[in-house]
Design a protein around this motif. Structure first.
Motif, mmCIF file in Angstrom:
data_model
loop_
_atom_site.group_PDB
_atom_site.id
_atom_site.type_symbol
_atom_site.label_atom_id
_atom_site.label_comp_id
_atom_site.label_asym_id
_atom_site.label_seq_id
_atom_site.Cartn_x
_atom_site.Cartn_y
_atom_site.Cartn_z
ATOM 1 N N LYS A 164 9.013 -3.306 -2.002
ATOM 2 C CA LYS A 164 7.999 -4.484 -1.874
ATOM 3 C C LYS A 164 7.095 -4.718 -3.206
ATOM 4 O O LYS A 164 6.612 -5.794 -3.508
ATOM 5 C CB LYS A 164 7.240 -4.631 -0.727
ATOM 6 C CG LYS A 164 8.463 -4.720 0.584
ATOM 7 C CD LYS A 164 8.513 -6.107 0.732
ATOM 8 C CE LYS A 164 9.491 -6.095 2.081
ATOM 9 N NZ LYS A 164 9.706 -7.640 2.249
ATOM 10 N N ALA A 165 6.723 -3.485 -3.783
ATOM 11 C CA ALA A 165 6.053 -3.534 -5.033
ATOM 12 C C ALA A 165 6.668 -4.363 -6.081
ATOM 13 O O ALA A 165 5.955 -5.107 -6.639
ATOM 14 C CB ALA A 165 5.431 -2.164 -5.224
ATOM 15 N N SER A 166 7.888 -3.952 -6.400
ATOM 16 C CA SER A 166 8.498 -4.598 -7.728
ATOM 17 C C SER A 166 9.550 -5.557 -7.258
ATOM 18 O O SER A 166 9.948 -6.386 -8.102
ATOM 19 C CB SER A 166 9.358 -3.414 -8.246
ATOM 20 O OG SER A 166 10.620 -2.925 -7.542
ATOM 21 N N LYS B 123 3.243 -0.307 11.166
ATOM 22 C CA LYS B 123 2.293 -1.570 11.702
ATOM 23 C C LYS B 123 1.023 -1.274 11.124
ATOM 24 O O LYS B 123 0.322 -2.166 10.634
ATOM 25 C CB LYS B 123 2.372 -1.844 13.218
ATOM 26 C CG LYS B 123 4.056 -2.590 13.400
ATOM 27 C CD LYS B 123 3.908 -3.191 15.011
ATOM 28 C CE LYS B 123 5.445 -3.330 15.245
ATOM 29 N NZ LYS B 123 5.539 -3.317 16.884
ATOM 30 N N GLU B 124 0.400 -0.222 11.849
ATOM 31 C CA GLU B 124 -1.073 0.297 11.464
ATOM 32 C C GLU B 124 -1.288 0.284 9.872
ATOM 33 O O GLU B 124 -2.079 -0.004 9.547
ATOM 34 C CB GLU B 124 -1.505 1.465 12.096
ATOM 35 C CG GLU B 124 -1.738 1.283 13.638
ATOM 36 C CD GLU B 124 -1.697 2.573 14.147
ATOM 37 O OE1 GLU B 124 -1.749 3.717 13.720
ATOM 38 O OE2 GLU B 124 -1.556 2.631 15.470
ATOM 39 N N LYS B 125 -0.226 0.793 9.286
ATOM 40 C CA LYS B 125 -0.195 0.814 7.845
ATOM 41 C C LYS B 125 0.122 -0.383 7.082
ATOM 42 O O LYS B 125 -0.273 -0.397 5.880
ATOM 43 C CB LYS B 125 0.781 1.900 7.261
ATOM 44 C CG LYS B 125 0.306 3.523 7.580
ATOM 45 C CD LYS B 125 1.461 4.363 7.340
ATOM 46 C CE LYS B 125 1.723 4.907 5.993
ATOM 47 N NZ LYS B 125 2.817 5.762 5.961
ATOM 48 N N GLY B 126 0.159 -1.513 7.971
ATOM 49 C CA GLY B 126 0.357 -2.918 7.158
ATOM 50 C C GLY B 126 1.629 -2.910 6.611
ATOM 51 O O GLY B 126 1.713 -3.926 5.659
ATOM 52 N N ALA B 127 2.650 -2.165 7.010
ATOM 53 C CA ALA B 127 3.981 -2.198 6.131
ATOM 54 C C ALA B 127 4.690 -3.451 6.786
ATOM 55 O O ALA B 127 4.478 -3.981 7.815
ATOM 56 C CB ALA B 127 4.750 -1.020 6.794
ATOM 57 N N SER B 128 5.532 -4.017 5.938
ATOM 58 C CA SER B 128 6.537 -5.163 6.179
ATOM 59 C C SER B 128 7.917 -4.739 6.224
ATOM 60 O O SER B 128 8.116 -3.530 5.526
ATOM 61 C CB SER B 128 6.242 -6.443 5.345
ATOM 62 O OG SER B 128 6.632 -5.870 3.840
ATOM 63 N N PRO B 129 8.491 -5.444 6.867
ATOM 64 C CA PRO B 129 10.076 -4.798 7.027
ATOM 65 C C PRO B 129 10.783 -4.942 5.555
ATOM 66 O O PRO B 129 10.601 -5.772 4.747
ATOM 67 C CB PRO B 129 10.840 -5.604 7.883
ATOM 68 C CG PRO B 129 9.869 -6.639 8.473
ATOM 69 C CD PRO B 129 8.691 -6.415 7.804
ATOM 70 N N CYS B 130 11.607 -3.771 5.105
ATOM 71 C CA CYS B 130 11.969 -3.736 3.804
ATOM 72 C C CYS B 130 13.585 -3.505 3.816
ATOM 73 O O CYS B 130 14.092 -3.106 2.873
ATOM 74 C CB CYS B 130 11.214 -2.639 2.805
ATOM 75 S SG CYS B 130 11.545 -1.011 3.382
ATOM 76 N N ALA C 121 13.975 4.352 8.416
ATOM 77 C CA ALA C 121 12.949 3.393 9.304
ATOM 78 C C ALA C 121 12.756 2.137 8.375
ATOM 79 O O ALA C 121 13.194 2.214 7.156
ATOM 80 C CB ALA C 121 11.464 4.291 8.879
ATOM 81 N N PRO C 122 12.248 1.068 8.720
ATOM 82 C CA PRO C 122 12.532 -0.255 8.338
ATOM 83 C C PRO C 122 11.085 -0.515 7.426
ATOM 84 O O PRO C 122 11.291 -1.473 6.505
ATOM 85 C CB PRO C 122 12.786 -1.198 9.450
ATOM 86 C CG PRO C 122 11.997 -0.490 10.497
ATOM 87 C CD PRO C 122 12.175 1.065 10.274
ATOM 88 N N GLY C 123 10.228 0.145 7.755
ATOM 89 C CA GLY C 123 8.863 -0.192 7.080
ATOM 90 C C GLY C 123 8.728 -0.018 5.580
ATOM 91 O O GLY C 123 9.115 1.152 5.042
ATOM 92 N N SER C 124 8.129 -0.883 4.910
ATOM 93 C CA SER C 124 7.801 -0.675 3.549
ATOM 94 C C SER C 124 7.306 0.663 2.981
ATOM 95 O O SER C 124 7.191 1.065 1.971
ATOM 96 C CB SER C 124 7.326 -1.928 2.809
ATOM 97 O OG SER C 124 6.036 -2.284 3.771
ATOM 98 N N SER C 125 6.382 0.886 4.087
ATOM 99 C CA SER C 125 5.726 2.316 3.706
ATOM 100 C C SER C 125 6.499 3.455 3.521
ATOM 101 O O SER C 125 6.371 4.648 3.051
ATOM 102 C CB SER C 125 4.525 2.658 4.738
ATOM 103 O OG SER C 125 5.379 2.455 6.048
#
Ligand SMILES: Nc1ncnc2c1ncn2[C@@H]1O[C@H](COP(=O)(O)OP(=O)(O)OP(=O)(O)O)[C@@H](O)[C@H]1O
Length: 396
Positions: free
Chosen positions: A41-43, A21-28, A328-332
């Motif tokens: 999320k990038a492409s 969350k701190e890294k600003g990730a969104s669920p991917c 892990a669910p984060g886009s990061s």
């Protein structure tokens, strides 16, 4: 189990961590039924995989006990059913550091009446639980526990005694395969005995804090439960069929990037990281070879790491195997999550060759020594057999 002896693969996605969350990730990561989809999320590119089971965490803390219980109800009871039939069974948790492997295998200490135990304690309890179908005439004769960790390519006995862990060696028996020489084996009579030993073994593990996980496993941990079951309905000791099975519960250390883990200036952590990644690569190479049908052990590099050597039977031999891939669910974490899903997808193609382990009752070492050993009664010796059932050890 997963169609014949194919490895059964379940994937579990944890909730977003504070770090993500701190890294600003969104669920991917998304999941529907047995499908899991990961989006770059990038492409915008999406990859979808099918597994035997997919578990998405709701992200609501109070749901965790139910989520832990559900995983046990599906995977844990499958392990017990297979073990009760006399098969060796392995469950291994795989995934990047901090993805939820230890939570799945070991669990969290239960707080405020919430049962957050993982597969290892629940399966251990299930072994002694009389509600689990035991099979006609079959009773539990003996349960033994062993615990080890593989740290920097060294195998350590986690139940060696008050001095902590001790180094032991992997050897190979031409008939039954790899085993650990000198690993202490502890007879357990009730679930509480297992808990006591697990507590000792878990305390002896090598754990350290990294930026990715405050309680990161720096070693692969293997908990082994040996179960012997005896058929008491036979009045002839020679005819009594017994089954034995080995349940291997494996909490793998997580793959990690040194920069992300924040361990770049710590030589001990770097060495651990290198060894973890090396052994996971060796595991990946064995899985690749096996998934391509190269079952001949000459073409599967089991000997490239202590982990793969020890898991030889679980990967391509006499065992039924379940992999729980944790993501892990984060886009990061997209790259690591995709890599884990690919690894798990390949694992689905691996086939083992499990057989029921049966042996004559007379050869079973017993918990409670029979004070008056029964003579072996040959087939057809009805007079002798009618004198009563053999007195066999029953621990619960
Ligand atoms: N499904 C989940 N629901 C809630 N919290 C979770 C879940 N999965 C993992 N966590 C939390 O995330 C953190 C990391 O989990 P865990 O220690 O199990 O990771 P790991 O994969 O074993 O990591 P490592 O490889 O570094 O040992 C823990 O605080 C854990 O409680």
């Amino acid at each position: 189990m997963g169609g014949g002896n194919n490895v059964l693969v379940a994937v579990r996605c944890r909730p977003m961590s504070e770090r993500e969350k701190e890294k600003g990730a969104s669920p991917c990561v998304e999941s529907e039924d047995d499908k899991m989809t990961v989006t770059d999320k990038a492409s915008g590119e999406q990859r979808q995989f099918s597994f035997d089971y997919c578990y998405m965490s709701s992200g609501i803390a109070s749901d965790l006990p139910d989520e832990q219980a559900k995983i046990y109800q599906v995977l844990g009871t499958e392990v017990l059913n297979q073990a009760y039939q006399g098969y060796n069974v392995t469950v291994m948790a795989y995934g990047q550091t901090g993805s939820g492997k230890s939570l799945t295998m070991v669990g969290r200490p239960s707080a405020a009446g919430q049962d957050c135990r993982g597969l290892i304690p629940r399966i251990s309890e299930g072994i002694f639980n009389p509600e689990v179908p035991a099979g006609e005439g079959m009773v539990l004769a003996k349960v033994e526990l062993q615990m080890l960790e593989i740290y920097n390519e060294q195998v350590r006995d986690l139940l060696a005694g008050p001095g902590g862990s001790s180094v032991v060696k992997v050897r190979e028996d031409p008939a039954s395969g790899p085993y650990v020489e000198g690993l202490t084996k502890h007879t357990v009579l009730v679930y509480e005995d297992v808990c006591e030993k697990l507590e000792v073994g878990l305390q002896a593990r090598t754990i350290a804090g990294t930026k990715m996980n405050a309680g990161s496993s720096r070693a692969h941990t293997i908990c082994q439960l040996h179960i012997t079951r005896t058929n008491l309905t036979s009045t002839s000791r020679a005819r009594a069929i017994d089954t034995s099975s080995l349940i291997n519960l494996v909490d793998l250390a997580g793959s990690e990037r040194v920069a992300e883990a924040g361990t770049a200036d710590n030589v001990v952590r770097i060495k651990e990281s290198v060894n973890i990644n090396k052994s996971l690569t060796a595991l990946g190479q064995c899985i690749r070879a096996l998934s391509e049908g190269r079952a001949d052990s000459k073409h599967v590099p089991y000997r490239d790491s202590q982990l793969t050597w020890l898991l030889k039977n679980s990967l391509g031999g006499n065992a039924k195997t379940i992999m729980v891939a944790a993501v892990a669910p984060g886009s990061s974490e997209y790259a690591e999550t995709l890599s884990t899903l690919r690894y798990a997808d390949r694992m689905r193609k691996v086939q083992t060759a499990a057989v029921v382990n049966r042996r004559s009752v007379a050869t079973i070492p017993v918990i409670i020594e029979d004070p008056a050993p029964q003579p072996v009664i040959e087939e057809g010796d009805e007079e002798a057999s009618s004198q009563g059932s053999p007195r066999l050890p029953i621990c619960c």
